[in-house]
Design an enzyme around this catalytic site. Structure first.
Site, mmCIF file in Angstrom:
data_model
loop_
_atom_site.group_PDB
_atom_site.id
_atom_site.type_symbol
_atom_site.label_atom_id
_atom_site.label_comp_id
_atom_site.label_asym_id
_atom_site.label_seq_id
_atom_site.Cartn_x
_atom_site.Cartn_y
_atom_site.Cartn_z
ATOM 1 N N LYS A 110 -40.623 10.372 45.812
ATOM 2 C CA LYS A 110 -39.174 10.604 45.816
ATOM 3 C C LYS A 110 -38.846 12.083 45.591
ATOM 4 O O LYS A 110 -37.806 12.561 46.029
ATOM 5 C CB LYS A 110 -38.493 9.757 44.736
ATOM 6 C CG LYS A 110 -38.809 8.267 44.770
ATOM 7 C CD LYS A 110 -37.980 7.529 45.793
ATOM 8 C CE LYS A 110 -37.986 6.016 45.662
ATOM 9 N NZ LYS A 110 -39.270 5.324 45.792
HETATM 10 C C1 LIG Z 1 -39.705 4.258 46.581
HETATM 11 C C2 LIG Z 1 -41.161 4.029 46.648
HETATM 12 C C3 LIG Z 1 -41.760 3.351 47.735
HETATM 13 C C4 LIG Z 1 -40.947 2.736 48.857
HETATM 14 O O1 LIG Z 1 -40.335 3.699 49.662
HETATM 15 P P1 LIG Z 1 -39.159 3.272 50.668
HETATM 16 O O2 LIG Z 1 -38.631 4.539 51.216
HETATM 17 O O3 LIG Z 1 -38.164 2.536 49.812
HETATM 18 O O4 LIG Z 1 -39.764 2.401 51.700
HETATM 19 C C5 LIG Z 1 -43.139 3.238 47.762
HETATM 20 N N1 LIG Z 1 -43.908 3.738 46.761
HETATM 21 C C6 LIG Z 1 -43.373 4.361 45.698
HETATM 22 C C7 LIG Z 1 -44.280 4.871 44.627
HETATM 23 C C8 LIG Z 1 -41.988 4.558 45.601
HETATM 24 O O5 LIG Z 1 -41.478 5.189 44.526
#
Ligand SMILES: *Cc1c(COP(=O)(O)O)cnc(C)c1O
Length: 493
Positions: free
Chosen positions: A115
């Protein structure tokens, strides 16, 4: 370049600049903003990008979508967002983990989850958007989080001028480490509050605040407006396109493939944001083959890709990859829009809201399956993958990345497709240390974050990432716990 809503069926749809789309987050008809065209990436473009460091690659790709932003300013912002002090050793390193699988490690930022790749740059994009659109009010970012987004948003928005942020998390719904990360958050413009209940209670509370006209008016009187930082905002999606382009450039640069050869991509998926960014990169002309959509036991997307029916009316499982425990993958709406148009998208979304499911037409599914393959891993398979990866590949991965790795291996075995696979590695194993330890066959029986981290360090033999180690030394600042109906008071107090 203009942005329109995925649900706008008017002859002359409302179109806004990228700054406006980023400021608003969601279109007025509740659709998501999409650019009216996808810019193209030529071989010569890729050659030029190959010789750039990550921040320049980012500014180049972003400037193709955010045409109302000044290019030099974008570069300036990318330089600070992806600087060495925030992403030590580089923002998106690509690691050969054997058998033609390349781990694109997206978790070297301040909160150790992918993120950060978007949430380090997006606050800067929003801040510029406020100036560009002549906004006089303060933006108050509201976030409901199941763990990773909240911390990444806090870290991204802390001390950004013109912005405040409040994060709500379910009191018992986040890991010990995630909770500690949030409650020790530094910064003058941040607030963190626990909500009694589960993630849905926190999320519904935030949605209710966004939908409440009287609260909006009260905010207005106090000189601010509400805005969101979740992955339906184009400002979060655009920065994610960059690292797929970057990974491809690195594969060519290190001689794994020739320029123009295709690589596949595998993404552990929840909201469909990260994998949709890979799709956009592919649509731009980046030579990508299959996009492998990896799910955990909440395999609503695997079923959709295989059957054409999206059905969220099913049991919800709490898994060891909690950031993918999602039954409504919001960004899938953008793919429906690109493949089927606004009117079909509006219909499907109305059905999803009313009956919890919809069926996509066969011709759309045919187009979709030409690009996407769907696989999922059970909890047992995920744990086995972590252990096999550590023992066989000497690669320690987190629970989410393991779902991706397991899916990539299944795809290989079933399809016989031997192209290299870029695997999106979405979190540091130290973010989910207890489950990683247990998967390695060395379970821990303590709730003390420092002890759990040490246990993984001993089991895995790698270093604890500096930001997580530092978290343990910081004082807890936020201890408030409220019931969902009291959430507005937290903001106005
Ligand atoms: C948010 C997240 C995901 C999923 O990502 P999306 O964009 O919602 O598909 C996968 N792995 C981790 C560690 C995340 O924080």
């Amino acid at each position: 370049m203009k942005y329109v809503s995925t649900r706008d069926t008017e002859k002359n749809p409302l179109s806004v600049s990228s700054a406006e789309a980023i400021k608003r987050g969601l279109a007025p008809d509740k659709g998501l903003f999409m650019p009216t065209e996808i810019p193209t990436l030529t071989k010569d473009d890729l050659k030029a990008l190959m010789n750039m460091p990550y921040e320049e690659r980012a500014a180049d790709i972003l400037s193709r979508f955010l045409t109302d932003y000044d290019k030099d300013t974008l570069l300036l912002d990318c330089r600070s967002a992806y600087a060495e002090d925030r992403f030590p050793g580089g923002a998106a390193p690509l690691l050969d983990i054997g058998d033609g699988i390349y781990s694109l490690e997206l978790w070297h930022g301040p909160t150790c989850a992918f993120k950060d790749m978007a949430l380090q740059i997006m606050p800067r994009l929003l801040s510029r958007a406020l100036t560009m659109t002549g906004e006089k009010r303060l933006a108050h970012i509201l976030v409901a989080t199941s763990g990773d987004t909240g911390k990444a948003a806090l870290e991204g928005y802390r001390d950004v001028p013109g912005v405040k942020i409040t994060v709500f998390y379910p009191v018992d719904g986040v890991s010990t480490m995630q909770k500690r990360q949030m409650t020790t958050q530094e910064g003058e413009n941040v607030n963190v509050c626990a909500v009694r209940g589960n993630f849905d209670d926190a999320q519904n509370g935030v949605k209710a605040i966004f939908a409440d006209a009287s609260l909006a008016a009260r905010a207005e009187e106090n000189g601010f407006f509400f805005s969101s930082a979740n992955s339906i905002n184009w400002g979060r999606l655009a920065p994610q396109i960059v690292y797929y382009v970057s990974a491809y450039c690195d594969l060519v640069k290190n001689g794994t493939i020739a320029l123009g050869d295709k690589a596949n991509v595998c993404v552990p998926t929840g909201n469909f944001g990260n994998i949709f960014a890979a799709y956009i990169a592919r649509e731009m002309g980046l030579p990508l083959g299959k996009l492998i959509c990896a799910s955990n036991a909440n395999c609503v997307l695997t079923d959709f890709i295989r059957t054409g029916v999206y059905d969220r009316t099913r049991p919800f499982y709490k898994t060891m990859s909690p950031s993918m425990d999602i039954l409504i993958s919001s960004n899938l709406e953008r793919l429906l829009y690109l493949l089927g148009g606004a009117s079909l998208t509006a219909d499907c979304m109305a059905q999803l809201a009313e009956c919890g499911k919809y069926e996509a037409p066969a011709d759309l599914m045919q187009k979709l399956r030409a690009v996407f393959a769907g696989y999922y891993c059970t909890e047992e398979e995920t744990a086995k993958t972590i252990r096999a990866s550590f023992e066989g590949r000497k690669y320690l991965c987190d629970t989410h990345t393991a779902v991706g790795l397991g899916a990539a291996q299944k795809y290989r075995a079933e399809s016989g497709d031997t192209r290299p696979i870029i695997l999106a590695s979405t979190a540091s194993p130290y973010k989910f240390p207890a489950d990683v330890c247990a998967s390695l066959g060395k379970p821990v029986d303590t709730d003390e974050p420092a002890e759990i981290l040490d246990a993984l360090k001993n089991a895995g033999g790698t270093e604890i990432p500096a930001p997580l180690a530092r978290t343990l030394t910081l004082p807890v600042r936020f201890t408030k716990v409220v019931d969902a109906p009291d959430m507005p008071n937290v903001i106005f107090d």
